[in-house]
Design a protein around this motif. Structure first.
Motif, PDB file in Angstrom:
ATOM      1  N   ARG A 131       0.814  -1.214   0.000  1.00  0.00           N
ATOM      2  CA  ARG A 131       0.000   0.000   0.000  1.00  0.00           C
ATOM      3  C   ARG A 131       0.850   1.267   0.000  1.00  0.00           C
ATOM      4  N   GLN A 132       2.073   1.183   0.519  1.00  0.00           N
ATOM      5  CA  GLN A 132       2.927   2.364   0.591  1.00  0.00           C
ATOM      6  C   GLN A 132       4.283   2.179  -0.090  1.00  0.00           C
ATOM      7  N   ALA A 133       4.936   1.033   0.138  1.00  0.00           N
ATOM      8  CA  ALA A 133       6.292   0.899  -0.418  1.00  0.00           C
ATOM      9  C   ALA A 133       6.720  -0.560  -0.507  1.00  0.00           C
ATOM     10  N   LEU A 134       7.523  -0.843  -1.534  1.00  0.00           N
ATOM     11  CA  LEU A 134       8.257  -2.094  -1.667  1.00  0.00           C
ATOM     12  C   LEU A 134       9.727  -1.745  -1.563  1.00  0.00           C
ATOM     13  N   ALA A 135      10.467  -2.450  -0.692  1.00  0.00           N
ATOM     14  CA  ALA A 135      11.894  -2.182  -0.512  1.00  0.00           C
ATOM     15  C   ALA A 135      12.639  -3.517  -0.460  1.00  0.00           C
ATOM     16  N   PHE A 136      13.740  -3.619  -1.192  1.00  0.00           N
ATOM     17  CA  PHE A 136      14.507  -4.861  -1.168  1.00  0.00           C
ATOM     18  C   PHE A 136      15.969  -4.585  -1.481  1.00  0.00           C
ATOM     19  N   GLN A 137      16.808  -5.543  -1.069  1.00  0.00           N
ATOM     20  CA  GLN A 137      18.194  -5.542  -1.523  1.00  0.00           C
ATOM     21  C   GLN A 137      18.556  -6.961  -1.926  1.00  0.00           C
ATOM     22  N   VAL A 138      19.435  -7.055  -2.924  1.00  0.00           N
ATOM     23  CA  VAL A 138      19.914  -8.353  -3.398  1.00  0.00           C
ATOM     24  C   VAL A 138      21.424  -8.286  -3.562  1.00  0.00           C
ATOM     25  N   PRO A 139      22.110  -9.414  -3.421  1.00  0.00           N
ATOM     26  CA  PRO A 139      23.554  -9.415  -3.683  1.00  0.00           C
ATOM     27  C   PRO A 139      23.832  -9.083  -5.144  1.00  0.00           C
ATOM     28  N   GLY A 140      24.870  -8.309  -5.340  1.00  0.00           N
ATOM     29  CA  GLY A 140      25.318  -8.004  -6.698  1.00  0.00           C
ATOM     30  C   GLY A 140      26.721  -8.525  -6.936  1.00  0.00           C
ATOM     31  N   ASN A 141      27.055  -9.635  -6.278  1.00  0.00           N
ATOM     32  CA  ASN A 141      28.441 -10.134  -6.290  1.00  0.00           C
ATOM     33  C   ASN A 141      28.596 -11.456  -7.035  1.00  0.00           C
ATOM     34  N   HIS A 142      27.703 -11.769  -7.944  1.00  0.00           N
ATOM     35  CA  HIS A 142      27.740 -13.094  -8.566  1.00  0.00           C
ATOM     36  C   HIS A 142      28.872 -13.262  -9.572  1.00  0.00           C
ATOM     37  N   ALA A 188       7.354   6.518  -6.904  1.00  0.00           N
ATOM     38  CA  ALA A 188       8.703   7.079  -6.958  1.00  0.00           C
ATOM     39  C   ALA A 188       9.696   5.954  -6.695  1.00  0.00           C
ATOM     40  N   VAL A 189      10.835   5.999  -7.380  1.00  0.00           N
ATOM     41  CA  VAL A 189      11.816   4.922  -7.275  1.00  0.00           C
ATOM     42  C   VAL A 189      13.143   5.485  -6.782  1.00  0.00           C
ATOM     43  N   ASP A 190      13.720   4.793  -5.812  1.00  0.00           N
ATOM     44  CA  ASP A 190      15.037   5.140  -5.277  1.00  0.00           C
ATOM     45  C   ASP A 190      15.898   3.886  -5.348  1.00  0.00           C
ATOM     46  N   VAL A 191      17.005   3.932  -6.110  1.00  0.00           N
ATOM     47  CA  VAL A 191      17.857   2.764  -6.285  1.00  0.00           C
ATOM     48  C   VAL A 191      19.312   3.168  -6.087  1.00  0.00           C
ATOM     49  N   TRP A 192      20.113   2.234  -5.590  1.00  0.00           N
ATOM     50  CA  TRP A 192      21.530   2.505  -5.405  1.00  0.00           C
ATOM     51  C   TRP A 192      22.272   1.190  -5.180  1.00  0.00           C
ATOM     52  N   GLU A 193      23.592   1.279  -5.116  1.00  0.00           N
ATOM     53  CA  GLU A 193      24.398   0.114  -4.792  1.00  0.00           C
ATOM     54  C   GLU A 193      25.496   0.510  -3.813  1.00  0.00           C
ATOM     55  N   THR A 194      25.925  -0.463  -3.016  1.00  0.00           N
ATOM     56  CA  THR A 194      26.992  -0.261  -2.042  1.00  0.00           C
ATOM     57  C   THR A 194      27.868  -1.507  -2.036  1.00  0.00           C
ATOM     58  N   THR A 195      29.181  -1.309  -2.016  1.00  0.00           N
ATOM     59  CA  THR A 195      30.096  -2.418  -1.823  1.00  0.00           C
ATOM     60  C   THR A 195      30.651  -2.336  -0.406  1.00  0.00           C
ATOM     61  N   TYR A 196      30.261  -3.300   0.412  1.00  0.00           N
ATOM     62  CA  TYR A 196      30.753  -3.386   1.780  1.00  0.00           C
ATOM     63  C   TYR A 196      32.048  -4.195   1.784  1.00  0.00           C
ATOM     64  N   ARG A 257      29.227  -6.614  -2.916  1.00  0.00           N
ATOM     65  CA  ARG A 257      28.374  -5.606  -3.547  1.00  0.00           C
ATOM     66  C   ARG A 257      26.909  -5.943  -3.301  1.00  0.00           C
ATOM     67  N   ARG A 258      26.128  -4.938  -2.914  1.00  0.00           N
ATOM     68  CA  ARG A 258      24.685  -5.080  -2.716  1.00  0.00           C
ATOM     69  C   ARG A 258      23.947  -4.054  -3.573  1.00  0.00           C
ATOM     70  N   VAL A 259      22.802  -4.454  -4.101  1.00  0.00           N
ATOM     71  CA  VAL A 259      21.962  -3.576  -4.915  1.00  0.00           C
ATOM     72  C   VAL A 259      20.644  -3.354  -4.177  1.00  0.00           C
ATOM     73  N   PHE A 260      20.233  -2.087  -4.051  1.00  0.00           N
ATOM     74  CA  PHE A 260      19.074  -1.685  -3.274  1.00  0.00           C
ATOM     75  C   PHE A 260      18.007  -1.039  -4.172  1.00  0.00           C
ATOM     76  N   ALA A 261      16.759  -1.241  -3.815  1.00  0.00           N
ATOM     77  CA  ALA A 261      15.672  -0.592  -4.552  1.00  0.00           C
ATOM     78  C   ALA A 261      14.493  -0.349  -3.613  1.00  0.00           C
ATOM     79  N   ILE A 262      13.916   0.837  -3.736  1.00  0.00           N
ATOM     80  CA  ILE A 262      12.696   1.178  -3.010  1.00  0.00           C
ATOM     81  C   ILE A 262      11.725   1.822  -3.994  1.00  0.00           C
TER      82      ILE A 262
END
Length: 266
Positions: A131-142, A188-196, A257-262
């Motif tokens: 109803r308000q938001a979908l938020a997820f992160q997935v590994p981007g290190n394959h 509205a879409v907010d996406v980014w990536e971070t390498t920890y 590396r992780r990939v984020f999306a909201i």
């Protein structure tokens, strides 16, 4: 694949939890800017239930429902978190409305969607269940050394014959790819990536890390074929990982590396 091991998964719980904390912090900022406080949250691929506290640290009064396809994970979650409703079920079934779980103000998912075949096709359905938001992160290190070496060692004999098929690359998208899938009128879409860079302690920490997650299908298949073959594979794979991820005096650095999306309703 055989069931997951909550104990092995939780060996690096602080490191595995960091990306979820960052995701939920950003989500809370976006919702607060619109003066939205979610009354209910669905956590897809909730695992052993150890991250519910992250959600309640932002929204203490929210009702949380955790969904996971692993009986062992659900059992552990129910034992350690009585405040949350835990449901054994599949993410695809939730997306299609086949589970006895209603939609929620917020739908979140932490490092689970990459296990769902064709997860990109499900994203518009998952978004619309929120109803308000979908938020997820997935590994981007394959394509990181850990996963390249997994596929390389598994392609050797005698492992290749025992596995019967090449170890597949679990593809996830880039931030812009997820933005393309989630964007729609009213969203509205907010996406980014971070390498920890996680500094891991103990012997063979990268092998222990990936054995609890990405390498599980391979290890379980070898165990089923011959436990001695699995042990031999772990020895060969561990040696390759030690070369790719040398130990320092302070520990073993693992770049992840992780990939984020909201996607949030406007």
């Amino acid at each position: 694949m055989a069931d997951w091991s909550p104990a092995r998964y939780l060996q690096f719980s602080d490191e595995r939890s960091r990306s979820f904390r960052d995701l939920v912090t950003r989500l809370a900022e976006l919702l607060a800017a619109r003066d939205v406080t979610p009354s209910d949250v669905v956590d897809l691929g909730c695992g052993p239930g150890h991250l519910t506290e992250v959600l309640r640290s932002h929204w203490p009064d929210t009702t949380v429902t955790g969904i996971d396809s692993s009986p062992a994970m659900i059992e552990r979650a129910r034992e350690h978190d009585r405040r949350t409703t835990y449901v054994e079920g599949d993410i695809a079934d939730f997306a299609a409305g086949r589970l006895d779980v209603t939609g929620a103000d917020v739908v979140v998912s932490n490092a689970a969607l990459q296990w769902v075949p064709e997860h990109r096709d499900l994203l518009p359905l998952l978004r619309d269940r929120a109803r308000q938001a979908l938020a997820f992160q997935v590994p981007g290190n394959h394509d990181a050394p850990s996963h390249l070496l997994l596929r390389e060692v598994a392609a050797r004999e005698p492992y290749a014959s025992a596995l019967g098929a090449p170890v597949t690359r679990r593809a996830t998208d880039d931030p812009v790819g997820y933005a393309d899938l989630l964007a729609a009128p009213g969203w509205a879409v907010d996406v980014w990536e971070t390498t920890y860079t996680h500094v891991l302690a103990g012997p063979d920490p990268v092998l222990r890390w990936i054995s609890a997650t990405g390498a599980q299908p391979t290890l379980h298949a070898l165990e089923e074929a011959d436990p001695a073959l699995r042990a031999r594979f772990e020895k060969d794979y561990g040696a390759a990982l030690r070369e790719a991820y040398p130990e320092r005096p302070y520990g073993t650095p693992l770049a992840f590396r992780r990939v984020f999306a909201i996607a949030s309703r406007t």
